[in-house]
Design an enzyme around this catalytic site. Structure first.
Site, PDB file in Angstrom:
ATOM      1  N   ARG A 170     -14.359  11.160  -2.986  1.00 52.43           N
ATOM      2  CA  ARG A 170     -13.181  10.844  -3.586  1.00 52.43           C
ATOM      3  C   ARG A 170     -13.286  11.605  -5.279  1.00 52.43           C
ATOM      4  O   ARG A 170     -14.122  11.780  -5.539  1.00 52.43           O
ATOM      5  CB  ARG A 170     -13.018   9.294  -3.825  1.00 52.43           C
ATOM      6  CG  ARG A 170     -12.937   8.518  -2.535  1.00 52.43           C
ATOM      7  CD  ARG A 170     -11.743   8.354  -2.388  1.00 52.43           C
ATOM      8  NE  ARG A 170     -11.414   7.664  -1.008  1.00 52.43           N
ATOM      9  CZ  ARG A 170     -10.257   7.249  -0.500  1.00 52.43           C
ATOM     10  NH1 ARG A 170      -8.991   7.308  -1.244  1.00 52.43           N
ATOM     11  NH2 ARG A 170     -10.074   7.073   0.735  1.00 52.43           N
ATOM     12  N   HIS A 187       0.733  -1.241   0.231  1.00 54.13           N
ATOM     13  CA  HIS A 187      -0.047  -0.117   0.062  1.00 54.13           C
ATOM     14  C   HIS A 187       0.794   1.249  -0.142  1.00 54.13           C
ATOM     15  O   HIS A 187       0.873   1.939   0.958  1.00 54.13           O
ATOM     16  CB  HIS A 187      -0.876  -0.107   1.309  1.00 54.13           C
ATOM     17  CG  HIS A 187      -2.126   0.986   1.254  1.00 54.13           C
ATOM     18  ND1 HIS A 187      -2.875   1.264   2.350  1.00 54.13           N
ATOM     19  CD2 HIS A 187      -2.733   1.529   0.264  1.00 54.13           C
ATOM     20  CE1 HIS A 187      -3.670   2.062   2.023  1.00 54.13           C
ATOM     21  NE2 HIS A 187      -3.748   2.341   0.796  1.00 54.13           N
TER      22      HIS A 187
HETATM   23  P1  GTP Z   1      -6.085   6.804   0.581  1.00 56.06           P
HETATM   24  O1  GTP Z   1      -6.483   7.191  -0.774  1.00 56.06           O
HETATM   25  O2  GTP Z   1      -7.358   6.570   1.409  1.00 56.06           O
HETATM   26  O3  GTP Z   1      -5.200   5.524   0.722  1.00 56.06           O
HETATM   27  O4  GTP Z   1      -5.193   8.070   1.191  1.00 56.06           O
HETATM   28  P2  GTP Z   1      -3.813   8.766   1.013  1.00 56.06           P
HETATM   29  O5  GTP Z   1      -3.042   8.191   2.033  1.00 56.06           O
HETATM   30  O6  GTP Z   1      -3.541   8.998  -0.416  1.00 56.06           O
HETATM   31  O7  GTP Z   1      -4.106  10.402   1.752  1.00 56.06           O
HETATM   32  P3  GTP Z   1      -4.199  11.552   1.047  1.00 56.06           P
HETATM   33  O8  GTP Z   1      -3.096  12.075   0.656  1.00 56.06           O
HETATM   34  O9  GTP Z   1      -5.453  11.627   0.108  1.00 56.06           O
HETATM   35  O10 GTP Z   1      -4.505  12.339   2.351  1.00 56.06           O
HETATM   36  C1  GTP Z   1      -5.490  12.307   3.297  1.00 56.06           C
HETATM   37  C2  GTP Z   1      -5.684  13.500   3.965  1.00 56.06           C
HETATM   38  O11 GTP Z   1      -4.552  13.863   4.734  1.00 56.06           O
HETATM   39  C3  GTP Z   1      -6.243  14.746   3.231  1.00 56.06           C
HETATM   40  O12 GTP Z   1      -7.077  15.188   3.596  1.00 56.06           O
HETATM   41  C4  GTP Z   1      -5.094  15.472   3.163  1.00 56.06           C
HETATM   42  O13 GTP Z   1      -5.219  16.788   3.095  1.00 56.06           O
HETATM   43  C5  GTP Z   1      -4.280  15.337   4.432  1.00 56.06           C
HETATM   44  N1  GTP Z   1      -2.779  15.387   4.476  1.00 56.06           N
HETATM   45  C6  GTP Z   1      -1.945  14.645   3.498  1.00 56.06           C
HETATM   46  N2  GTP Z   1      -0.755  15.031   3.716  1.00 56.06           N
HETATM   47  C7  GTP Z   1      -0.767  16.007   4.756  1.00 56.06           C
HETATM   48  C8  GTP Z   1       0.296  16.666   5.517  1.00 56.06           C
HETATM   49  O14 GTP Z   1       1.363  16.750   5.287  1.00 56.06           O
HETATM   50  N3  GTP Z   1      -0.060  17.278   6.805  1.00 56.06           N
HETATM   51  C9  GTP Z   1      -1.395  17.461   7.087  1.00 56.06           C
HETATM   52  N4  GTP Z   1      -1.623  18.227   8.079  1.00 56.06           N
HETATM   53  N5  GTP Z   1      -2.197  16.856   6.547  1.00 56.06           N
HETATM   54  C10 GTP Z   1      -2.097  16.137   5.078  1.00 56.06           C
HETATM   55  C1  SPV Z   2      -7.922   3.219   0.820  1.00 53.04           C
HETATM   56  O1  SPV Z   2      -9.125   3.249   1.613  1.00 53.04           O
HETATM   57  O2  SPV Z   2      -6.908   2.960   1.130  1.00 53.04           O
HETATM   58  C2  SPV Z   2      -8.313   3.794  -0.701  1.00 53.04           C
HETATM   59  C3  SPV Z   2      -9.583   4.026  -1.003  1.00 53.04           C
HETATM   60  O3  SPV Z   2      -7.238   4.157  -1.206  1.00 53.04           O
HETATM   61  S1  SPV Z   2     -10.294   2.761  -1.517  1.00 53.04           S
HETATM   62  O4  SPV Z   2     -10.216   2.284  -2.867  1.00 53.04           O
HETATM   63  O5  SPV Z   2     -11.805   2.795  -0.988  1.00 53.04           O
HETATM   64  O6  SPV Z   2      -9.772   1.483  -0.688  1.00 53.04           O
HETATM   65 MN    MN Z   3      -5.206   3.547  -0.393  1.00 53.41          MN
END
Ligand code: GTP
Ligand code: SPV
Ligand code: MN
Length: 609
Positions: free
Chosen positions: A391, A251
């Site tokens: 999303r 992941h």
């Molecule tokens: P999935 O798609 O669910 O796997 O999530 P992801 O790991 O890709 O997380 P993503 O980058 O979409 O960030 C998730 C949330 O965390 C968002 O609301 C971002 O704005 C917040 N976020 C990401 N990076 C940072 C950071 O460096 N600092 C803070 N404070 N928030 C962050």
């Molecule tokens: C996660 O939940 O880690 C995602 C979104 O990237 S999903 O495809 O719903 O799992």
């Molecule tokens: Mn994910």
């Protein structure tokens, strides 16, 4: 739209892959759809499907001036995230599912599912989607076929994976093995019954049969539950393939960094859901001279190459990103990709001029919106306009900073691996592990507060090994052992360095201890300088953390005390943490690798001295 009927006025399937034709027939007999349609992946087909979805009320067409060829979907309020409680690994032996997974005897589960799937597509179209995860011209392409009764799933899968005619032709030519992935919304339509915009079932089952390498998903239309190439295949089933074939399905994001001296490095990073992968993958650096490109934002497949180097690819073709918090200030690269159109948004808010909005997208909050549940919304409303797990689904090739190597089936050599979580306390901004095994220990004890990406409580700290807790398709102890034994294939000199990061530490007043987002480039610079052996660090019991002077803080408005608060290792906090790790490890029973137990002993000893 051309339709291939199975049974009745039989039109031959567009393949001579006998195994596939037989499976499709078998499923059709069980789910009893009105028609069977083989997805070709063409633009014309997608136009017809999205037109139908707009007519059915599942999709809203967005303003073509601002969001060309883009749509918004609004789910049933009870179908907004992955359902971990209802996710099962049905291995032959319960032991092989391990303590982190739900398990049921596979034949019992099949019987239950056959009951649910019987007639589940009545009144609907059964779509057959041939797809490949990763490169079609890989040495051993990873094929899948998703059968679904959701056109929203077809259209989303078209963004997230390589699907359709070309894939089917190659599968047929190779008479290839594929992962059969069966999905139904579980919402059959009776004769004359009108459909709802987001059909689904209150009963949901996301089930994996690891020995059979098959997936059955029932009752949900949401991303991770329904786009079966993603979490179900590319992580849960792929992790089992990886165990058996000697590679890793993780992941993780993949990032390319170019230093001011024009040296390039590839870094992968595992953070739990909604903990910053997409944001780091699309990093817009705030420091001079550093360039960032991306290869992937959610899933990484890695294997040791002929020279003992760790090579990585991204098996996906799109982003399925968290909308809230993704904005022009925090993530301009994502915003530019989204603005090119060709996207499907789910559970975002609508602006009055036919655009989308979510919390954090723009500094200015619109005066009036329609929230994700269709209600009038103003800044005075006490609810968020977008669902916290809203999303965007966008083709990855719309990212300007996509690295060319994304298209290389051989992938890139990883120099550093980051593990990270969302922790208000305890875990410093960045820590370098003492060595490879110590890094695996860091990954195995990774912890994070739960987020809206999965149904259930938000904000509870849980252990999430390598950010894979919901995605390891087999026994978690065996998974950790696989990480350890696999590295015997490595050139020890070329083993990536492992780091633990935490962008989410808080200060006493509740604010973030570190500004995050683009400023994380400063941490990445330190990571690269550690690889090059040029950055200073202090040794602590948990590993090496930066000295205030070794982080590049040029132009950053933080006092040395504030930086210190972000990188501090607090013995009291760690006393509680050691307790937590001890409890976590005790749950593995005898499947915990002894090397990791030794790591914990070593950590305790270092704190005791
Ligand atoms: P999935 O798609 O669910 O796997 O999530 P992801 O790991 O890709 O997380 P993503 O980058 O979409 O960030 C998730 C949330 O965390 C968002 O609301 C971002 O704005 C917040 N976020 C990401 N990076 C940072 C950071 O460096 N600092 C803070 N404070 N928030 C962050
Ligand atoms: C996660 O939940 O880690 C995602 C979104 O990237 S999903 O495809 O719903 O799992
Ligand atoms: Mn994910």
């Amino acid at each position: 739209m051309p339709v291939v009927h199975v049974g009745g006025d039989h039109t031959p399937a567009p393949t001579t892959h006998a195994g596939l034709v037989a499976w499709v027939q078998e499923v059709a007999d069980m789910v009893q759809p009105d028609r069977v349609y083989w997805v070709n992946g063409s633009e014309a087909e997608n136009k017809a499907l999205t037109d139908e979805l707009v007519d059915a009320g599942t999709l809203r067409r967005l303003n073509p001036e601002t969001f060309p060829n883009s749509f918004a979907a609004f789910s049933d309020p009870a179908d907004v995230a992955r359902v971990e409680e209802q996710t099962f690994i049905c291995s032959q032996n319960e032991r092989d599912a391990g303590f982190t997974n739900n398990w049921m005897d596979p034949s019992q589960m099949k019987e239950k599912l056959r009951g649910l799937f019987t007639g589940s597509m009545r009144g609907r179209t059964m779509y057959v989607i041939p797809f490949v995860m990763g490169h079609l011209d890989a040495a051993n392409p990873k094929f899948g076929v998703e059968i679904t009764d959701s056109a929203y799933v077809v259209s989303s899968m078209r963004i997230m994976a390589n699907i359709g005619t070309e894939v089917l032709a190659r599968m047929t030519e190779l008479n290839a093995e594929y992962v059969p992935a069966l999905h139904s919304l579980g919402a059959p339509l009776a004769e004359g019954e009108t459909d709802v915009p987001w059909p689904c079932n209150s009963e949901k089952w996301i089930v994996h049969f690891p020995e059979e390498r098959s997936i059955w998903s029932f009752g949900s239309g949401y991303g991770g539950n329904a786009l079966l190439g993603k979490k179900c295949y590319a992580l849960r089933i792929a992790s089992v393939m990886a165990r058996d074939e000697g590679w890793l399905a993780e992941h993780m994001l993949i990032l390319k960094l170019t230093s001011p001296e024009n040296k390039t490095y590839y870094v992968s990073a595992a953070f739990p859901s909604a903990c910053g992968k997409t944001n780091l993958a699309l990093l817009d650096p705030t420091i001079e001279g550093w360039k960032v490109e991306t290869l992937g934002d959610d899933i990484t497949w890695m294997r040791f190459g002929d020279e003992g180097e760790l090579r990585a690819i991204n098996p996906e073709a799109g982003l399925f990103g968290v909308a809230p918090g993704t904005g022009w200030l925090t993530n301009p690269n994502a915003m530019r990709a989204i603005a090119k159109g060709n996207s499907i948004f789910t559970n975002v808010a609508l602006t009055d001029d036919g655009g989308v909005w979510w919390e954090g997208m723009t500094a200015e909050v619109p005066d009036h919106l329609t929230d994700w549940q269709g209600n009038e919304w103003t800044p005075a409303s006490d609810k968020t306009a977008a669902h916290p797990n809203a999303r965007f689904c966008t083709p990855i090739d719309q990212i300007d900073m996509l690295a060319d190597e994304f298209n290389d089936p051989n992938g890139v050599e990883i120099s550093a691996i980051l593990f990270g979580g969302r922790r208000k306390t305890t875990v410093p901004l960045v820590t370098q592990s003492r060595d490879w095994t110590n890094g695996i220990f860091m990954g195995s004890t990774l912890s994070s507060e739960t987020t809206a990406a999965a149904a259930g409580e938000v904000g509870r700290v849980r252990r999430d090994p390598m950010a894979m807790l919901p995605f390891i398709g087999y026994d978690a102890g065996d998974y950790l052992r696989h990480w350890i034994t696999l590295s015997s294939k490595a050139d020890q000199e070329r083993l990536p360095k492992i780091f633990l990061v935490n962008w989410f530490r808080r200060t006493a007043d509740g604010g973030f201890a570190w500004p995050g987002f683009g400023e994380n480039s400063r941490v990445m610079k330190w990571v690269i300088e550690r690889l090059e052996g040029t950055a200073d660090a202090v040794e602590t019991p948990i590993g090496y953390v930066p000295t205030g002077a070794s982080l590049d803080l040029t132009g950053l408005d933080m006092t040395p005390e504030e930086v210190d608060a972000a990188v501090r290792v607090d013995p009291e906090e760690w006393a509680a943490e050691l307790q937590g790790i001890q409890e976590w490890y005790s749950r593995f029973g005898d499947s915990l690798p002894a090397e990791l137990q030794d790591q914990l002993t070593g950590l305790k000893e270092r704190f005791a001295h």
